[in-house]
Design an enzyme around this catalytic site. Structure first.
Site, PDB file in Angstrom:
ATOM      1  N   HIS B 250       0.815  -1.219   0.000  1.00 16.53           N
ATOM      2  CA  HIS B 250       0.000   0.000   0.000  1.00 16.53           C
ATOM      3  C   HIS B 250       0.848   1.269   0.000  1.00 16.53           C
ATOM      4  CE1 HIS B 250       0.697  -1.203   4.158  1.00 16.53           C
ATOM      5  NE2 HIS B 250       0.426  -0.006   4.569  1.00 16.53           N
ATOM      6  N   ASN B 251       0.357   2.256  -0.711  1.00 15.36           N
ATOM      7  CA  ASN B 251       0.959   3.601  -0.788  1.00 15.36           C
ATOM      8  C   ASN B 251       2.220   3.682  -1.635  1.00 15.36           C
ATOM      9  OD1 ASN B 251      -1.002   4.415   1.115  1.00 15.36           O
ATOM     10  ND2 ASN B 251       0.360   3.956   2.821  1.00 15.36           N
TER      11      ASN B 251
END
Lengths: 328, 328, 328
Positions: B250-251
């Site tokens: 994620h991210n």
């Protein structure tokens, strides 16, 4: 305990287990026990006085000394380590003979065939929220408030608790799943382990009569694979979270409150304590013992036991501070 | 920008965000702003004067100094780093409090439930060339000349551009896919990230309100997983190709024209520049910055930032020539 | 041999292969062979006097010296290594020009599109034991006593032998599978390799006209990916077993009786002998030659050729005893 997934064709008289057609020479220490009845095949530490077991590596000496097994397949030089009352059977290929007799007790365990006669989940479970094309075996048990995605397969005798979330494209077989477990898309749980014995340039598949036990509040990431045990259970502890693309091999036991990042691999029969944290892509060799509260840095390769409360990193993994100080 | 995948239940008066039932002690620097209205939760660098943010690591000091956020959850010793006009809230467990208020704004973001009410793609898109049993949510948008394989799932609000090729057994959720993108069989895009806060031996899941943005002309390999961002977007740049079994957490933000070989893993929140080449099985730790034109050798473990135009290899990764010279 | 998966639009007169619109400058050593007929594109060692080939790396010098190819795309400084009777074509971007002419012969090989017109397996094979929603192309051949799980896709021209076991959620394309092969759940076999040429910040995909050949008695684990060859065949030898989440890239050739543990990755064009054992998570770089009876420890990174009967471990992999002695 009765095996929840495979039918035990025993008990057998001990001499009938080893029928004449076995292509794997063996001999009894003495033949005074022809009529003993054997009910099951189990690991050294799980066998009762009704069971047969095997002892193939000095690594398991302590378990051998204390085994309750009625009989044990091993090699002659290990005989003295086993209790007096244990019937000793020697064999040059211990694992092969164990595989052969396991198949004698559990003839349907050799293959890992799919259930071909699954039903659409809606035919069996009217109230389960689920996606399209999800299939279940007729004897599957699913708890309350559990939701299941699309294209998921749930095979014979699988039990799923309450409040679970099972994603899409998941395959579950030979698995017991407690309450509030999340199994994300594409995970494959309960396949037979990667166990076989190379014999004369052919591989003899080891029967896998164990299963996978996923305890409550845990999570299994996308595309992860958790293989079922050979004679014992592959266990994921309570509140333990696995990220995506993790591979857990047969017989592994992971404690509670562990955090296992993406692409980690844990080889067969290793045992992890509670509160173990493992960084991404780390690997743990087989038959190791990782203590409680251990932290393993990302990318590490663990090739020996790690005591409680250690922090390790590197390949091979060593003390974390040493790894940082030495730059490798 | 309005969140394309999750419904924002705000705005709230700032004191209403932190309602009495929160089991996570916190305190305001001063209470003169009771009636301030907060519209959204955002990262330090994306927050506007209408939003609340969080600041939990000195690593993000520069972003904190320049944040436009109206309010910030942090610890007391960081207060002086934030702009005067920012309302400061201190808390011992910054991430937990941020997770709780994110869930207040976006209550449907905690779980990663499938859409259970998908339609067969042919019911909605008459002219799309597609395989059997491919399912889409009713509000999905798919461009011209895009082809989609069998058994693929495309969930709520996903947008796919023109001339894309989506394989079979693919799962797409919380994703925006530009033109001419190839997503190969078995890839899983947009699942929530592996983010949670261990509290009293229970894990508190972090809401993931971000999404995955795959820019034009890129390719995602078979069995790869790309998790959506927590507060921000996971991005795959233009013309960037990922091989099979890659994991992007994620991210993560990957630039343009990158080449990422098989089984690479990139941990959460790392940022890669343009023209980055990564060999097979390499791993990149979280929260790192990899510059433009960086080459990372196969099997490397990158644990610190890498400047532009570097060529590195090893575990931990170091200058490539040094790795070859020293043989490790 | 006629390509079993892609239609060859040749033969062509040699000058017609290189039509005027090609955006990749090249020149003939001399133009006395305008009317020569070229039937196919092949590797240096597989090309006959009717075929064109390419020679881009000095690593393949020995194959170049002995090639039977009628024509060869290479660079000027390699001309003297090729046989006199071979027509030599020089080009700055050998791989790009080879990709362009391969696409000229095999225009349908660029994409890896699914077959969109698959049938339910029961419509075609009345006697095959299979699960629900399994789809096959009309020209697929499946042997006796082969069983196939649920949701599996078997695309154009795939041949499967007798007594095979194909799991659920498997994808097979461009593959020839001999007798008694087990392909476990979620494996993806025959996808095009990760091969392309970056040109002006755009990637030119290399056509993959090869296939995957899985020989008898072998096993492919869950979630593994085996890519098809570019010009040649990706081969898995007899009685070779792959565990879960293994990645085998295009053109790789693995011998007989090999054992490859979980999460191993083998990069493109490497060749492994017989009886090779590879521990979990090991990686092998591209274009390497691994001898017979080689053992590679778990987590190793192999970056050079390994002679017969070696035991190696480490990153980069070295002699096993040295690795243990030096602790790295």
């Amino acid at each position: 305990m009765i095996n929840p997934f495979f039918n035990n064709c025993g008990p057998f008289k001990i001499f009938n287990i080893f029928d004449a057609s076995i292509d794997c020479p063996f001999s009894f220490e003495n033949s005074s026990n022809d009529n003993d009845i054997i009910h099951d095949v189990k690991n050294l530490n799980e066998a009762t006085s009704r069971d047969i077991t095997f002892f193939h590596s000095i690594k398991y000496k302590d378990l051998a000394i204390n085994t309750n097994a009625r009989a044990c397949i091993t090699k002659k030089e290990f005989f003295h380590l086993l209790p007096d009352e244990c019937i000793k059977i020697s064999c040059d290929n211990i694992l092969l003979l164990t595989a052969i007799i396991t198949a004698k007790f559990y003839p349907d365990s050799i293959t890992d065939n799919n259930n071909y006669d699954l039903l659409n989940i809606n035919e069996k479970f009217k109230r389960i929220i689920s996606g399209k094309n999800t299939l279940v075996a007729n004897n599957v048990i699913i708890g309350k408030n559990t939701k299941i995605g699309h294209n998921t397969l749930i095979e014979n005798n699988v039990k799923i608790g309450n409040d679970c979330f099972i994603g899409s494209n998941v395959i579950l077989r030979n698995a017991i799943i407690e309450d509030n477990v999340h199994i994300l898309d594409g995970a494959i749980v309960g396949k037979k382990g990667f166990g076989f014995i190379p014999i004369n340039l052919k591989n003899h598949r080891y029967p896998h009569i164990g299963y996978v036990h996923i305890k409550k509040n845990s999570e299994i990431g996308c595309g992860s694979t958790i293989d079922r045990g050979s004679l014992s259970v592959t266990t994921i502890g309570e509140n333990t979270y696995l990220d995506n693309q993790v591979h857990i091999a047969h017989n592994v036991k992971i404690g509670n409150n562990c955090i296992i990042a993406g692409q980690v691999g844990i080889a067969g029969s290793s045992i992890l304590g509670n509160n173990v944290m493992i960084g991404g892509q780390a690997g743990i060799s087989g038959h190791l013992k990782i203590g409680n509260n251990v932290q393993i840095g990302g990318g590490s390769g663990v090739i020996k036991d790690i005591p409680d409360n250690s922090k390790v990193m590197g390949y091979p993994a060593k003390d974390f501070k040493k790894f940082i100080r030495e730059g490798r």
